[in-house]
Design an enzyme around this catalytic site. Sequence first.
Site, PDB file in Angstrom:
ATOM      1  N   SER A   1      40.275  38.042  38.002  1.00 39.14           N
ATOM      2  CA  SER A   1      39.513  39.279  37.896  1.00 39.14           C
ATOM      3  C   SER A   1      39.636  39.859  36.479  1.00 39.14           C
ATOM      4  O   SER A   1      39.428  39.148  35.490  1.00 39.14           O
ATOM      5  CB  SER A   1      39.972  40.265  38.969  1.00 39.14           C
ATOM      6  OG  SER A   1      39.058  41.317  39.110  1.00 39.14           O
TER       7      SER A   1
ATOM      8  N   ASP B   1      32.138  36.073  46.383  1.00 36.50           N
ATOM      9  CA  ASP B   1      32.804  37.161  45.663  1.00 36.50           C
ATOM     10  C   ASP B   1      31.924  38.411  45.664  1.00 36.50           C
ATOM     11  O   ASP B   1      30.788  38.383  45.194  1.00 36.50           O
ATOM     12  CB  ASP B   1      33.090  36.705  44.228  1.00 36.50           C
ATOM     13  CG  ASP B   1      34.164  37.526  43.547  1.00 36.50           C
ATOM     14  OD1 ASP B   1      34.157  38.765  43.721  1.00 36.50           O
ATOM     15  OD2 ASP B   1      35.008  36.939  42.854  1.00 36.50           O
TER      16      ASP B   1
ATOM     17  N   HIS C   1      36.972  37.243  46.559  1.00 44.24           N
ATOM     18  CA  HIS C   1      37.444  37.529  45.207  1.00 44.24           C
ATOM     19  C   HIS C   1      38.926  37.213  45.019  1.00 44.24           C
ATOM     20  O   HIS C   1      39.416  37.196  43.889  1.00 44.24           O
ATOM     21  CB  HIS C   1      37.191  39.017  44.894  1.00 44.24           C
ATOM     22  CG  HIS C   1      37.486  39.417  43.480  1.00 44.24           C
ATOM     23  ND1 HIS C   1      36.847  38.855  42.399  1.00 44.24           N
ATOM     24  CD2 HIS C   1      38.364  40.333  42.968  1.00 44.24           C
ATOM     25  CE1 HIS C   1      37.300  39.401  41.280  1.00 44.24           C
ATOM     26  NE2 HIS C   1      38.221  40.299  41.604  1.00 44.24           N
TER      27      HIS C   1
END
Length: 277
Positions: free
Chosen positions: A98, A225, A252
Amino acid sequence: MGEEVRMTSMEEREIAADRKRTHFVLVHGIGGGAWCWYKIRCLMENCGYMVSCIDLKGSGNDRSDADSILSFDDYNQPLMDFMSALPDTDKVILVGQSAGGLSVTQATHKFPNKIRLAVYVAATMLKSGYLTDQDIKDGVPDLSQFGDVYELGFGLGAEQPPTSAIVKKEFQRKIIYQMSPQEDSTLAAMLLRPGPILALMSARFKEEDDSVEKVRRVYVRTMHDNVIKPDQQEAMIKKWPPSHVHVVDSDHSPFFSAPFSLFGILLKVAATSAGCN
């Protein structure tokens, strides 16, 4: 027979020694912490690999207040300190998930000779950080489809831009962990902390030279995601192409929802990067 056994034993020792030399450094995303990687760390250490998990400032065990962290350099200082302390002869495999991709990219600018491979897992991969409006479109999560999902902090005052953000508990599983085991999303709800959003948005990296391109990069796409959406991932891959792209069938948070798949990919890219740089 005895000779064959000795050969096998020698090969096993060589494999074990290579694994000990392979050092993974794992970097979390906004609001997370070193704890995010507990499944991956366990798998790696059980196989003999060296693993370090970083708590960025205001994250995990670092008790700094997110609303007091106003620059990306300040936020990412724990990783910079870690990289600086590594011996010059060491080369690590740096993995960011991320927003941890921004941390990884800064490290590739600052310490290219200490990085054997940079791996971006569902991550923001922007060579210069948030330099343009397009960079923001490609690299910043747009969660507006889910409604009013953020709790915001205003460390500089109510009239100023927010300094911190966290996804509200009632939205976390739906958005971030929809394919993850219930116990992992419950753990995350207990441990997630507000992230220094103003500091993250200030991430910009100057290219002193082209040394950042010396670091081989790999991207791991996450097909379901809701945070860094597949089209955003694809746009960043096209803009700054990595050497390889891998795909995992996950949300995610593949370190929760697909740990064995992610572990397998990390081992594969580690093996193919041996001797690089």
